[in-house]
Every structure is written in C-alpha cells, then in structure tokens.
Design a protein around this motif. Structure first.
Motif, PDB file in Angstrom:
ATOM      1  N   GLU A 142      38.259  36.522  38.822  1.00 49.57           N
ATOM      2  CA  GLU A 142      37.144  36.786  37.898  1.00 49.57           C
ATOM      3  C   GLU A 142      35.914  37.140  38.750  1.00 49.57           C
ATOM      4  O   GLU A 142      35.038  37.897  38.274  1.00 49.57           O
ATOM      5  CB  GLU A 142      36.790  35.297  37.535  1.00 49.57           C
ATOM      6  CG  GLU A 142      36.324  35.364  35.671  1.00 49.57           C
ATOM      7  CD  GLU A 142      36.466  33.987  35.190  1.00 49.57           C
ATOM      8  OE1 GLU A 142      35.474  33.641  34.808  1.00 49.57           O
ATOM      9  OE2 GLU A 142      37.482  33.549  35.310  1.00 49.57           O
ATOM     10  N   ILE A 143      35.663  36.468  40.178  1.00 47.31           N
ATOM     11  CA  ILE A 143      34.472  36.791  40.818  1.00 47.31           C
ATOM     12  C   ILE A 143      34.428  38.230  41.208  1.00 47.31           C
ATOM     13  O   ILE A 143      33.318  38.911  40.976  1.00 47.31           O
ATOM     14  CB  ILE A 143      34.286  35.813  42.000  1.00 47.31           C
ATOM     15  CG1 ILE A 143      34.181  34.441  41.376  1.00 47.31           C
ATOM     16  CG2 ILE A 143      33.240  36.506  42.976  1.00 47.31           C
ATOM     17  CD1 ILE A 143      34.155  33.379  42.495  1.00 47.31           C
ATOM     18  N   ILE A 144      35.566  38.815  41.548  1.00 54.55           N
ATOM     19  CA  ILE A 144      35.803  40.223  41.989  1.00 54.55           C
ATOM     20  C   ILE A 144      35.398  41.161  41.000  1.00 54.55           C
ATOM     21  O   ILE A 144      34.978  42.182  41.145  1.00 54.55           O
ATOM     22  CB  ILE A 144      37.352  40.296  42.688  1.00 54.55           C
ATOM     23  CG1 ILE A 144      37.501  39.488  43.818  1.00 54.55           C
ATOM     24  CG2 ILE A 144      37.482  41.778  42.916  1.00 54.55           C
ATOM     25  CD1 ILE A 144      38.977  39.268  44.382  1.00 54.55           C
ATOM     26  N   LYS A 145      36.121  40.772  39.794  1.00 53.72           N
ATOM     27  CA  LYS A 145      36.033  41.578  38.512  1.00 53.72           C
ATOM     28  C   LYS A 145      34.440  41.761  38.061  1.00 53.72           C
ATOM     29  O   LYS A 145      33.764  42.907  37.965  1.00 53.72           O
ATOM     30  CB  LYS A 145      36.558  41.078  37.392  1.00 53.72           C
ATOM     31  CG  LYS A 145      37.454  41.961  36.698  1.00 53.72           C
ATOM     32  CD  LYS A 145      38.011  41.342  35.364  1.00 53.72           C
ATOM     33  CE  LYS A 145      39.415  40.551  35.498  1.00 53.72           C
ATOM     34  NZ  LYS A 145      39.684  39.906  34.438  1.00 53.72           N
ATOM     35  N   ASN A 146      33.659  40.599  38.368  1.00 55.98           N
ATOM     36  CA  ASN A 146      32.322  40.638  38.042  1.00 55.98           C
ATOM     37  C   ASN A 146      31.135  40.909  39.253  1.00 55.98           C
ATOM     38  O   ASN A 146      30.004  40.406  39.159  1.00 55.98           O
ATOM     39  CB  ASN A 146      31.608  39.429  37.098  1.00 55.98           C
ATOM     40  CG  ASN A 146      32.585  39.313  35.777  1.00 55.98           C
ATOM     41  OD1 ASN A 146      32.744  40.295  35.332  1.00 55.98           O
ATOM     42  ND2 ASN A 146      33.076  38.098  35.534  1.00 55.98           N
ATOM     43  N   ILE A 147      31.694  41.210  40.323  1.00 62.63           N
ATOM     44  CA  ILE A 147      31.011  41.232  41.498  1.00 62.63           C
ATOM     45  C   ILE A 147      29.537  42.206  41.448  1.00 62.63           C
ATOM     46  O   ILE A 147      28.518  41.858  41.925  1.00 62.63           O
ATOM     47  CB  ILE A 147      31.881  41.872  42.745  1.00 62.63           C
ATOM     48  CG1 ILE A 147      30.998  41.855  44.053  1.00 62.63           C
ATOM     49  CG2 ILE A 147      32.036  43.203  42.634  1.00 62.63           C
ATOM     50  CD1 ILE A 147      31.190  40.315  44.607  1.00 62.63           C
TER      51      ILE A 147
END
Lengths: 169, 212
Positions: A142-147
């Motif tokens: 999720e973090i990677i997706k919304n970086i």
C-alpha cells in the motif's frame, strides 16, 4: 627318490593323524611300495617332532594360576552383587547427577537463545507466524502504491512550515 | 604344578565329588556357582596357558596375562554360550582372539618403540664363548640346537596369521581339524589348506636340517 606329488596332501594329513581308517590303510599300502613317499613321510614326522621340541611350554606358575583364579572370583562376585538396572537407579541416585546437570545446561542454553529469538525487537518477521507476515507485506504494498502521493504530502507539509515561520517573523 | 589343583572338592563338606562334565559345570557357573567356575578354570588353565605361550613366542608374563584376560572374557560372556559347540572350543576361540588382539597390540607398540630397543637379545654367541675354544667345542652341538630352535620359532612367526594359528593349534596342541575350524570360525577345508601351506613352507625351509 622323490615323493609322489599327488600324495602330498594325504601325507600331511597322515602326519597329523587326520586320515579316516580307509584312507589310512590306502596310505600305508602306498608307503610300502613307494620309497620316495616313505622317506619324505618319515622326514616330515621327524621335523614335526623337532618343531614341537623347539618350543617347550613350562607349567603355569602358582602365582599365575592364583592370579587367574582370583580375577575370575572377583568377576563372579561383581556379577553376583550387581543389582538389576532399576535398583541401580533407585539405590544410587548419584548416578543421575551428571545426566541431570547436562539436561539443565541444555535447557538453560536453548531457553536463553529461544527467549532471545522470540522477544528480540529486531527479530525476523517469520518467527511471529505467517499471518502477521502477510499483513506486513500488504501494508508495505500500500505504501509503495501511494508513494507519490505521500511525497507530495511531505512537500506540502514543508511549504506549510515555511509559511508558518514567515508569519511568526 | 600343584597336585591339589583340579581336584573336585565339595565346598560344603570338603569331600571329593565325582567329576562333572563341562556342560554341568557351565550351567552351575552360569548360576554364579563359584566352585563350578573354579573347576572350569582348573580344567583348562594349563592348556590355555600353553596356547597363549605359543602365541606370545614364549613370553611367560604376557601368556599369563592373556590367559587371565581370556578366562575373564569367557565368564563375562557365559550367558552367550549356547552349547552349539563344546565349552572348550568356545573358550579356545575366545582365547585365540584375545591372543591375536594382544599380538596386534604388541606389533603396534613395537613399530613405535623398536628404534629405541636394544638388540642385546639377538647377540648369539658371546665373545667369551668364542675366546674359549674348549667351551666352544663343548657347547657346539647345544649352540647348533639352540640356533635351529630359534630358526624354527622365527619361521613359525613369519607364517601368515591364519596359517600360523592353524599350524600351532594342530602341531603343538593336537586339536582336530574340525575343532580348529570351530575355534577359527571357518570351514574345515580352509583349515586344511592353511595346514598344507604352513607345513609345506616349513618342510621346504628345513629340508636339510638333519644333515646340517
């Protein structure tokens, strides 16, 4: 005269008294007609006699005999006095001390490292089980997706901080 | 030898007993009957010692030690004696194995310590004997006999182990081929071939000993 080569083994067996009665009779008959075999047989008997004489065996000494007897008696006494295996454990609990000490040492060692592994803050995630590990992986994804969004949020936060500082001046 | 040794005496009333056979004695010894065990020891100690003596090339102390070791092993393993063979062949098998182990042990030690051992035992005729022609003349025959005995002992010693065992048990201890086969845990045919080879080698080596 030379002895018959095919009678060689029979001759040796005869010299050692290992022929059965029939073979013995056959051999005796052969000896009467064959001087080569007869001479060789007699020479062999003389040699075997000389060999036996060459190593005469003395009697076992009294000291040696009593030493053998004493050790056998001691062994028998030891065997007789030996209790059964369970009695041995019960009657001599001291025998358990080394085993117990080793077991304690093993428990302490593994207990220490085991606890360290479980309670360490930077322990590997796998040690806490597969479900917890999966949850962490989802969170990371999720973090990677919304970086990009998060980076923009950081920039905005910095702008807000700059404006706040100006106002305060 | 003590004439009292080997006599069967009842320990209860000190009266002589009728001789028991080996099987009965072994049965009694198994049930920790000390008298039966002593009787078995008395019965076989001299023969066992003679075998050990030949295996140790005439070393009295070593022969006594090996005899004792063999008896101890036999009594420790008396439970395993099933009676397939006679007690004495079973016991002699233990004895021969103990002797062979002792011999191997010794040869290992000798390999390590041989360079430090003196060769005094191999001197033969002393300089004094050489210097005195009368004494030399007088003992010439004895010396020749001694040399021949030494040569025979060395020749037996140099035989391969199995040939040597078979030969010694046959020539010195008068065991039958089937008994030797039991003791050596091998076939009778194999014992025969060991005996043939050993006898042939010795005969060839001492072909002219009577003339010399």
């Amino acid at each position: 005269m030379r002895p018959c080569p095919d009678r060689h083994d029979t001759m040796i067996l005869a010299a050692y008294g290992e022929l059965d009665p029939e073979q013995r009779r056959d051999w005796e008959e052969h000896k009467t007609v064959c001087p080569g075999c007869r001479e060789e047989y007699e020479a062999l008997l003389r040699l075997l006699g000389r060999i036996r004489e060459s190593i005469p065996v003395p009697d076992l000494s009294e000291k040696g005999a009593s030493s053998i007897l004493w050790s056998v008696k001691r062994e028998l006494r030891r065997e007789r006095e030996k209790p059964s295996w369970w009695k041995e454990w019960v009657l001599r609990p001291g025998r358990l001390v080394p085993a117990l000490a080793t077991a304690c040492l093993v428990l302490i060692t593994f207990g220490w490292f085991g606890a360290d592994l479980i309670w360490s803050p930077d322990r590997p995630q796998e040690s806490l089980g597969p479900i917890y590990g999966n949850q962490l992986v989802l969170k990371d994804l999720e973090i990677i997706k919304n970086i990009e969004f998060l980076e923009e949020l950081d920039t905005l936060q910095e702008l807000v901080d700059v404006l706040d500082r100006r106002e305060s001046i | 030898m003590n004439p009292q040794r080997g006599r069967l005496i009842n320990p209860e009333n000190r009266q002589p007993l009728s001789p028991l056979n080996d099987v009965e004695l072994v049965d009694r010894a198994r049930s920790r009957d000390q008298w039966a065990a002593e009787e078995l020891v008395h019965r076989y100690e001299q023969k066992a010692y003679a075998i050990a003596y030949h295996f140790t090339d005439g070393n009295v102390q070593e022969a006594e030690d090996l005899t004792q070791e063999a008896f101890l092993k036999a009594f420790q393993n008396l439970e395993h004696f099933r009676g397939d063979s006679s007690f004495y062949t079973w016991f002699y098998r233990i004895l021969v194995n103990v002797c062979l182990d002792g011999r191997r042990r010794n040869s290992r030690w000798q390999k390590v310590f041989l360079p430090w051992q003196s060769s005094s035992a191999d001197k033969g005729i002393s300089p004094e004997e050489r210097a005195d022609p009368e004494a030399h003349e007088h003992s010439l025959k004895a010396i020749r006999e001694k040399e021949l005995s030494k040569e025979i002992r060395n020749s037996i010693k140099s035989l391969p182990e199995k040939q040597r065992v078979a030969f010694q048990l046959k020539a010195f201890h008068g065991m039958s081929i089937s008994e030797i086969a039991h003791v050596m845990n091998t076939a009778e045919g194999t014992v025969k071939s060991h005996l043939f080879r050993a006898t042939h080698v010795l005969r060839e080596k001492f072909k002219d000993w009577e003339e010399g």
